[in-house]
Scaffold this motif. Structure first.
Motif, PDB file in Angstrom:
ATOM      1  N   GLU A 266       0.559  -1.430   0.049  1.00 43.75           N
ATOM      2  CA  GLU A 266       0.293   0.055  -0.190  1.00 43.75           C
ATOM      3  C   GLU A 266       1.036   1.117   0.309  1.00 43.75           C
ATOM      4  N   GLN A 267       1.907   1.130   0.225  1.00 40.80           N
ATOM      5  CA  GLN A 267       2.944   2.703   0.611  1.00 40.80           C
ATOM      6  C   GLN A 267       4.374   2.150  -0.707  1.00 40.80           C
ATOM      7  N   GLN A 269       6.151   2.601  -4.411  1.00 39.75           N
ATOM      8  CA  GLN A 269       5.603   2.724  -5.655  1.00 39.75           C
ATOM      9  C   GLN A 269       6.626   1.947  -6.111  1.00 39.75           C
ATOM     10  N   GLN A 273       2.419   3.943 -10.035  1.00 40.90           N
ATOM     11  CA  GLN A 273       1.435   3.838  -9.008  1.00 40.90           C
ATOM     12  C   GLN A 273       1.724   2.755  -7.622  1.00 40.90           C
ATOM     13  N   ARG A 274       1.045   2.567  -7.295  1.00 39.24           N
ATOM     14  CA  ARG A 274       1.327   1.800  -5.345  1.00 39.24           C
ATOM     15  C   ARG A 274       1.786   0.665  -5.738  1.00 39.24           C
ATOM     16  N   ALA A 276       0.024  -2.042  -4.397  1.00 42.31           N
ATOM     17  CA  ALA A 276      -1.518  -2.563  -4.510  1.00 42.31           C
ATOM     18  C   ALA A 276      -2.157  -2.582  -5.170  1.00 42.31           C
ATOM     19  N   ASP A 277      -1.776  -1.479  -6.518  1.00 45.90           N
ATOM     20  CA  ASP A 277      -2.698  -0.936  -7.650  1.00 45.90           C
ATOM     21  C   ASP A 277      -2.458  -2.185  -8.265  1.00 45.90           C
ATOM     22  N   PHE A 278      -1.786  -2.665  -8.936  1.00 49.72           N
ATOM     23  CA  PHE A 278      -1.645  -4.075  -9.851  1.00 49.72           C
ATOM     24  C   PHE A 278      -1.936  -4.905  -9.946  1.00 49.72           C
ATOM     25  N   GLN A 279      -3.517  -5.288 -10.919  1.00 50.45           N
ATOM     26  CA  GLN A 279      -3.893  -6.343 -10.751  1.00 50.45           C
ATOM     27  C   GLN A 279      -3.507  -7.547  -9.632  1.00 50.45           C
ATOM     28  N   THR A 281      -1.000  -7.858  -8.131  1.00 53.10           N
ATOM     29  CA  THR A 281      -0.888  -7.815  -6.648  1.00 53.10           C
ATOM     30  C   THR A 281      -2.685  -8.223  -6.166  1.00 53.10           C
ATOM     31  N   ARG A 282      -3.253  -7.887  -6.460  1.00 55.36           N
ATOM     32  CA  ARG A 282      -4.293  -7.979  -6.429  1.00 55.36           C
ATOM     33  C   ARG A 282      -5.304  -9.353  -5.631  1.00 55.36           C
TER      34      ARG A 282
END
Length: 386
Positions: A266-267, A269, A273-274, A276-279, A281-282
């Protein structure tokens, strides 16, 4: 866990306070030295965290077994994997063995002091040339006029360097295979008992591991734990609890690793982008969370069966196989999301990774677990392996 919520919350608060004060500030030092100080066991005893579900007359609190598993889970969640394994052996395996199988005098001799942390316990099954194959065990105990004479050696014994009492598996009837195995309570101060150099391991560094040798140790008659020749049956009887402990460690470790990873991605980069924002990762995190919740549901199912005394060795094998394998997979995938930082000592995820690896090996390897499960499917009696 399925236990009285008020009692659970009270114990959980006590566990967290104890770990915050007595463990967290010193754990890196214990990892470096390769041992847990005796003072920590005294502190755990003073906090009432040893022998939690044992009888009060034996130093316990008569709480639900889920509380003991909660201690294991929290130790692992906070990244204290070596201590979790040491605690599992002492409080979740050795002490229940003594309470369940011991005579009144044996319980009086050992359990109150173990509950206070004054005496540390270990259990010795594995040998240099015989692991889960008990039929190949070479350690022998022969009857004498005074009691028993014990000779042999064991390896990979958790708490072995500092244990005051060791439950030793030995052959009392070499011609009877696994049915000739008996259990003995061995006072480590007796002449003929020796410890080898500490075994250096990939992970769980704070947990000491030793090779033990028994050179014609003279044991009294009352060193026999339970009935002669019933050792293998006792091991099978106690396996569900041992593997519940490994499962609790796995759940806690996956939760801890997942929390560390969520905070990091989440922190961190990358490419504007974070992480956490990569698909990818999610999806990785979602997959771990889904598998964790399913694993916890099966753990709770097994815990309830254990309370009802209906948890079988096959249930225990499935639990141990699935949760320990999940731990290794999940922690590996979490570390990957840290990139190069995950491979450094600076980030705690690296210790989660190191500590996880042994979970699929001790308490019965994954391969042995599959064999146990397969035998139950095919109707083959498991008579020599655990």
């Amino acid at each position: 866990m399925s236990v009285d919520q008020e009692a659970s919350a009270l114990f959980y608060s006590m566990i967290k306070r104890c770990l915050t004060k007595e463990v967290a500030p010193f754990y890196d030092q214990w990892e470096a030295s390769g041992e847990i100080p005796r003072s920590l066991w005294h502190a755990l005893g003073a906090a009432g965290l040893l022998g939690i579900d044992l009888d009060e007359q034996n130093g316990g609190s008569e709480a639900d077994i889920a509380i003991t598993q909660l201690v294991l889970e929290e130790l692992s969640r906070q990244g204290f994997g070596g201590l979790a394994s040491a605690y599992n052996i002492h409080a979740n395996i050795v002490m229940p063995y003594v309470q369940t199988l011991g005579t009144a005098s044996q319980r009086e001799q050992w359990l109150p002091a173990m509950a206070r942390g004054e005496i540390l316990g270990a259990i010795a099954m594995t040998e240099p040339h015989a692991g889960s194959d008990l039929a190949s065990m070479n350690t022998r105990a022969k009857r004498t006029n005074e009691g028993w004479e014990l000779s042999g050696s064991k390896i990979f014994i958790t708490n072995g360097q500092f244990a005051d009492v060791v439950i030793v598996c030995a052959k009392t009837d070499p011609s009877a295979g696994a049915k000739g195995v008996s259990l003995f309570l061995v006072d480590t101060h007796l002449s003929g008992f020796a410890r080898g150099k500490p075994i250096k391991k990939i992970g769980q560094h704070a947990s000491d591991t030793a090779e033990l040798s028994f050179d014609h140790i003279q044991l009294p008659h009352d060193a026999l734990l339970g009935e002669e020749g019933a050792g293998f049956r006792y091991l099978m009887q106690e396996l569900p609890r041992e593997r519940l402990g490994v499962g609790a460690q796995a759940l806690g470790a996956v939760e801890g690793a997942l929390a560390l990873t969520l905070a990091y991605v989440e922190q961190r980069q990358a490419f504007g982008q974070r992480v956490a924002d990569f698909q990818n990762t999610r999806f990785v995190l979602a997959d771990i969370k889904a598998q964790l919740d399913v694993a916890r549901a099966y753990f709770e199912h097994c815990l309830e069966k254990y309370r009802q005394r209906t948890m079988s060795s096959t249930d225990a094998a499935i639990l141990k196989l699935q949760l320990s394998e999940l731990q290794c997979r999940a922690v590996d995938r979490c570390l990957q999301l840290f990139g190069g930082y995950g491979y450094t000592e600076e980030y705690p995820i690296s210790r989660f990774y190191r500590d996880a690896r042994v979970q699929t090996i001790y308490a019965g390897s994954s391969e042995i677990m599959k064999e146990v499960i397969a035998r139950s499917l095919l109707g083959k009696v498991d008579s020599s392996s655990r």
